[in-house]
Design an enzyme around this catalytic site. Structure first.
Site, mmCIF file in Angstrom:
data_model
loop_
_atom_site.group_PDB
_atom_site.id
_atom_site.type_symbol
_atom_site.label_atom_id
_atom_site.label_comp_id
_atom_site.label_asym_id
_atom_site.label_seq_id
_atom_site.Cartn_x
_atom_site.Cartn_y
_atom_site.Cartn_z
ATOM 1 N N SER A 251 31.976 4.224 103.206
ATOM 2 C CA SER A 251 32.690 4.991 104.224
ATOM 3 C C SER A 251 34.078 5.363 103.713
ATOM 4 O O SER A 251 34.191 6.095 102.740
ATOM 5 C CB SER A 251 32.742 4.209 105.536
ATOM 6 O OG SER A 251 33.152 5.041 106.584
ATOM 7 N N ASP B 59 23.559 9.907 110.094
ATOM 8 C CA ASP B 59 24.904 9.331 110.170
ATOM 9 C C ASP B 59 25.724 10.137 111.169
ATOM 10 O O ASP B 59 26.160 11.249 110.881
ATOM 11 C CB ASP B 59 25.550 9.351 108.786
ATOM 12 C CG ASP B 59 26.814 8.515 108.717
ATOM 13 O OD1 ASP B 59 27.468 8.346 109.757
ATOM 14 O OD2 ASP B 59 27.149 8.041 107.618
ATOM 15 N N HIS C 153 25.232 5.370 110.023
ATOM 16 C CA HIS C 153 26.289 4.978 109.086
ATOM 17 C C HIS C 153 26.080 3.576 108.518
ATOM 18 O O HIS C 153 26.562 3.267 107.433
ATOM 19 C CB HIS C 153 27.641 5.062 109.797
ATOM 20 C CG HIS C 153 28.807 5.142 108.871
ATOM 21 N ND1 HIS C 153 28.930 6.094 107.880
ATOM 22 C CD2 HIS C 153 29.925 4.376 108.775
ATOM 23 C CE1 HIS C 153 30.064 5.924 107.231
ATOM 24 N NE2 HIS C 153 30.684 4.876 107.748
#
Length: 931
Positions: free
Chosen positions: A785, A863, A896
């Site tokens: 991320s 995501d 995610h």
């Protein structure tokens, strides 16, 4: 700063009074006159704030058929009430600390996401270095201070015969530590005396092969109430409990079943009310039941909860708020305009993700007399569309639309409404904010006074407002301009309400808040009245209140308990301060041994602060216990059978005797410009002085985050160290949290500028100082991320000089593609910071990736946080340059966290074995092709 030396006084009860039933203080009917609201004229206060009446109407209902989930999941919430709980594997009476956690934005997905059925919560151990192990060869280092941890050994023990471990050991749960279920049950109001606090909690027990919920007391070990099992029949259909809430009288339970996760904190499911006096279990439903294909008329709710004093049940269905009295069984519709664009008492995507960190947007007065809820209007917010690819019954792709504002585009708007349960009237509250204002927090200071925080769109100017209901008076009691300290407004910690205490001549409610002081460090401030504008600073120093901040309050001694990093910036300990003493001097007390600098503790206190759950999370084996607060402060010194040992680590300790665990050191490095950087060094247990070792740099680096602490860990990085014989560095660059605004503010308006510079300099200096042990041709960096973004920016800056390999999971590659609230908080809007967005913080020098030996990119197609658009744009640019020195793995329908359809296991296997092949030089013969 000075710490007081007096002992903290606590009461010991010789006789404990019988627990009394808590009767409702509400004696007026809910929505009296059988109407939704009454007709009243708008009221105006002296500031021109208007309270308008709203008349809700009834709703229609629809339900979606989903499979039943026969296991419990852990639930996290910003709500002060703690009686709603989810667990892994409800068929067992304990849950398990796990091997594993991965960072998402602001470290949140590892902390707050709903785990899979067998997902274990991070577990870990790196035990103190034994001076008897003389065979260990340490890397020379001039970098101090240093803390080294490794397995403890007996006098006759050595590392001979021990073995390394790999990612497979971690994924198989070889290092999992079972943990008994334990959750305090909150009383209907704060317990002001410790003698009235029995330490009521609930746990689970296997009875005749079935899991049962059991209520117990810490005061009376013989007290036990069986609340029933985790499975029940309704209309001949069996349901399995996923969440449970228990009222303090132990006569009502709310169950959640068939929960389906939506986003980070939200889900939908069936909710039920159980009457323990009769044993009846009935569904919680809107007034009009749905025609569901379950043929049971059930409705999927966003949530259902008890109100704080247990008089009401409130829930959200199809984005509308409903209330019902606990004993009436009939729900009343509070709002009528819920839709895909209008969210009542429930946050939209961006408020759930970036602001409230909860699936709720409703705040109850402590006596149940009133509630304030937010309505979010996303009508002008653009959609993103996420496709589903793996449904075998669909010939055409299905897609999901999510309201997702991006930098510079339309944001949602919010309104606040007051529900007065005593007269049944709903009022709109004029907040005085602008069109693009952001609602950051809400909390009742007293039964009649509501406090909330709003900022401008860019999260730079904070207004703290207090609304007094009886007088209809609204005042702005504090204004913070973060531009003055080159900062921003972050998500805030909860305030603590301080009740009146006539014997001390304290006749009004006040509160404790946590915010930056004049030196830029987050500290405790006491506001002695609800409208106070000038606070009393309770704590001072070059350290910060950390973790959950305030964890408890003891009324009898006016003592506040909080966690902070005063002893060490990477650690966390428990402190107390007397509110009475601190009005004249800054005196706080460390409740744990200051010499245990590297310990990391977390605490959860009962209502009166008489009892506590004590969690030592590092650097040694994690330990969790429960008992009287004064007896669980230091878990290493507990030798009392009356203290509940919640972690069951006997098998774990026996198992790790077979492994050479890595050695972890906590270090500081001063860079050339004088900035001090904290980092963690993890080394193999037995270094060969004749061998040169690869390095893996692990990075997150998000602004205000603090990712690398002294919490112990046996996870991905430790498996890499042990199984691949690699040295790992975990670096906290400037812009991260825990060290005040002088360190944090470096990130403002230039995300991705200082992080790669700090990471590169720390890595280079480390290599230079340990050159005889480092293989400079095998230096890799990885992150997830924001960490993926930082890894790519570091590669872009370094241009192959230091880093030869990189792994980026779900990375941001262009901040115009991320959400508006998070991005504009640090970067302002693109029209206001063109250079920051398009020159500094985006990845644009794609040619630099040619210098890598190999790049590995990973992303999930569903995501909702960092859209796969980021990765596709990056790969497209690499393709345009004709670069082929990269690998990519796409996980269909994973969000995610990358967990869908066995993805969590596979993603870490992929990362581990890709790194193995990289350091084995299996990619080195691959030519970089050019168009």
């Amino acid at each position: 700063m000075s710490a007081s030396t007096h002992s903290h006084k606590r009461k010991n009860s010789h006789l404990f009074p019988q627990r009394k039933s808590s009767n409702s203080s509400m004696d007026k009917p809910f929505f009296p006159n059988n109407d939704s609201v009454a007709n009243t004229d708008p009221q105006s206060n002296e500031n021109g704030h208007t309270i308008n009446e709203i008349r809700p109407t009834e709703a229609t209902i629809d339900v979606t058929d989903v499979p039943q989930t026969p296991f419990l999941q852990e639930q996290y919430s910003m709500r002060p009430r703690r009686e709603s709980f989810q667990f892994n594997d409800i068929e067992n009476q304990h849950h398990t600390h796990s091997f594993f956690s991965v960072n998402k934005f602001n470290r949140r997905w590892g902390e707050w996401s709903l785990p899979e059925k067998r997902s274990y919560v991070l577990v870990f151990t790196l035990i103190a270095l034994s001076v008897l192990v003389l065979l260990v060869i340490l890397i020379p280092s001039k970098l101090l201070p240093t803390k080294i941890t490794r397995p403890k050994t007996s006098a006759g023990d050595s590392s001979l015969g021990k073995r390394s471990f790999s990612i497979e050991n971690v994924l198989n749960g070889d290092f999992a530590i079972p943990e008994d279920t334990f959750h305090f049950i909150d009383p209907p109001q704060r317990l002001l005396g410790q003698d009235s606090d029995p330490g009521l909690y609930f746990t689970t027990k296997e009875i005749d092969g079935h899991t049962n919920f059991i209520a117990k007391q810490l005061f009376d070990e013989t007290f036990e109430v069986n609340l029933g099992g985790n499975r029940f029949l309704y209309e001949g259909v069996e349901f399995t409990v996923s969440t449970v809430q228990i009222n303090y009288k132990l006569d009502k339970l709310i169950f959640g079943t068939n929960l389906e996760s939506e986003f980070r904190h939200s889900s939908k499911g069936f909710y039920w009310i159980k009457d323990l006096n009769t044993g009846n279990i009935e569904p919680i439903l809107p007034p009009e039941k749905s025609d569901d294909n379950y043929e049971l008329g059930l409705s999927k709710l966003s949530y259902a909860h008890f109100s704080p004093a247990y008089n009401y049940i409130y829930f959200v269905y199809e984005n509308n708020l409903f209330l019902q009295q606990v004993n009436s069984g009939v729900a009343k519709k509070v709002t009528e305009d819920g839709s895909k664009d209008i969210f009542n008492a429930k946050p939209d995507w961006i408020y759930e993700e970036e602001v409230l960190a909860s699936d709720q947007a409703i705040w109850w007065a402590p006596d149940d007399s009133k509630a304030v809820f937010a309505r979010f209007n996303d009508t002008s917010v653009d959609d993103i569309r996420l496709n589903r690819y793996t449904n075998m019954n669909e010939a055409y792709l299905s897609d999901t639309k999510i309201k997702y504002p991006k930098p510079g585009f339309q944001n949602p708007q919010f309104d606040l409404f007051l529900v007065n349960l005593q007269n049944g009237i709903i009022y709109s509250i004029n907040t005085g904010g602008q069109k693009d204002s952001i609602l950051y927090n809400g909390k009742w200071i007293s039964p009649d006074t509501f406090r909330f925080e709003i900022t401008d769109r860019n999260s730079k100017i904070l207004d703290v407002k207090v609304y007094d209901i009886p007088s209809s008076q609204m005042l702005t009691v504090r204004n913070t301009n973060s531009n003055l300290f080159n900062g921003w407004i972050e998500k805030t910690k909860d305030i603590l309400s301080i009740p009146p205490k006539p014997e001390l001549k304290r006749m009004d409610y006040g509160y404790i808040d946590i915010h930056a002081d004049s030196r830029g460090f987050s500290h405790l401030f006491y506001y002695p009245t609800v409208f106070a504008k000038e606070p009393i600073q309770l704590t001072k120093g070059n350290w910060e209140v950390t973790g959950n901040g305030i964890v408890g309050y003891e009324y009898e001694t006016d003592t506040i308990f909080f966690t902070a990093n005063e002893i060490g910036v990477m650690s966390q300990h428990l402190y107390s301060i007397s509110l009475t003493d601190s009005t004249t001097q800054n005196t706080f007390q460390s409740l744990q041994n200051p010499s245990d600098k590297y310990d990391f503790y977390d605490f959860e206190l009962s209502s009166s602060a008489r009892y506590a759950i004590s969690k030592k999370l590092g650097p040694d084996t994690p330990i969790k216990v429960a008992g009287p607060l004064t007896r669980v402060l230091n878990v290493a010194e507990i030798h009392d059978d009356s203290i509940l040992q919640l972690t069951k680590d006997e098998k774990f300790k026996e198992k790790i005797k077979n492994y050479d665990l890595p050695i972890t050191s906590y270090k500081t490095m001063v860079l050339d410009d004088g900035v001090e950087i904290n980092y963690i060094e993890i080394k193999p247990a037995n270094l060969n002085p004749k061998k040169k070792y690869p390095i893996l740099v692990n990075i997150y680096g998000g602004p205000g985050s603090q990712t690398f602490t002294t919490k112990s860990s046996l996870a991905f990085e430790q498996a890499v160290v042990s199984g691949l014989d690699v040295i790992v560095l975990q670096i906290e660059p400037r812009g991260t949290g825990g060290k005040g605004w002088s360190f944090r503010s470096w990130a403002r308006e230039k995300l991705g500028y200082w992080e790669p510079r700090d990471i590169t300099e720390v890595t280079k200096k480390f290599i230079q100082r340990n050159s005889q042990h480092i293989d400079e041709s095998k230096i890799a960096i990885w992150g997830w991320s924001y960490g993926g973004f930082t890894s790519l920016k570091t590669v872009e800056l370094d241009n192959g000089d230091t880093f030869k390999y990189a792994m980026a999971v779900a990375p941001v590659t262009n901040w115009t593609l991320y959400d508006s609230v998070y991005t504009e908080r640090y970067m302002n809007q693109p029209s206001e910071n063109h250079e920051g967005y398009f020159e500094v913080s985006t990845i644009q020098n794609f040619k630099s990736f040619e210098s890598l030996k190999r790049l590995f990119i990973v992303h999930g197609t569903f995501d909702d946080n960092v859209h796969i658009q980021n990765t596709f744009r990056l790969v497209d640019q690499l393709n345009l340059l004709g670069l082929t020195n990269y690998d990519m793995h796409i996980f269909p329908d994973s969000d995610h966290s990358i967990r869908y359809h066995n993805a969590q296991r596979i993603v870490f296997q992929k990362l581990y074995y890709w790194l193995r092949d990289a350091f084995a030089e299996r990619f080195d013969n691959t030519e970089v092709l050019h168009l």
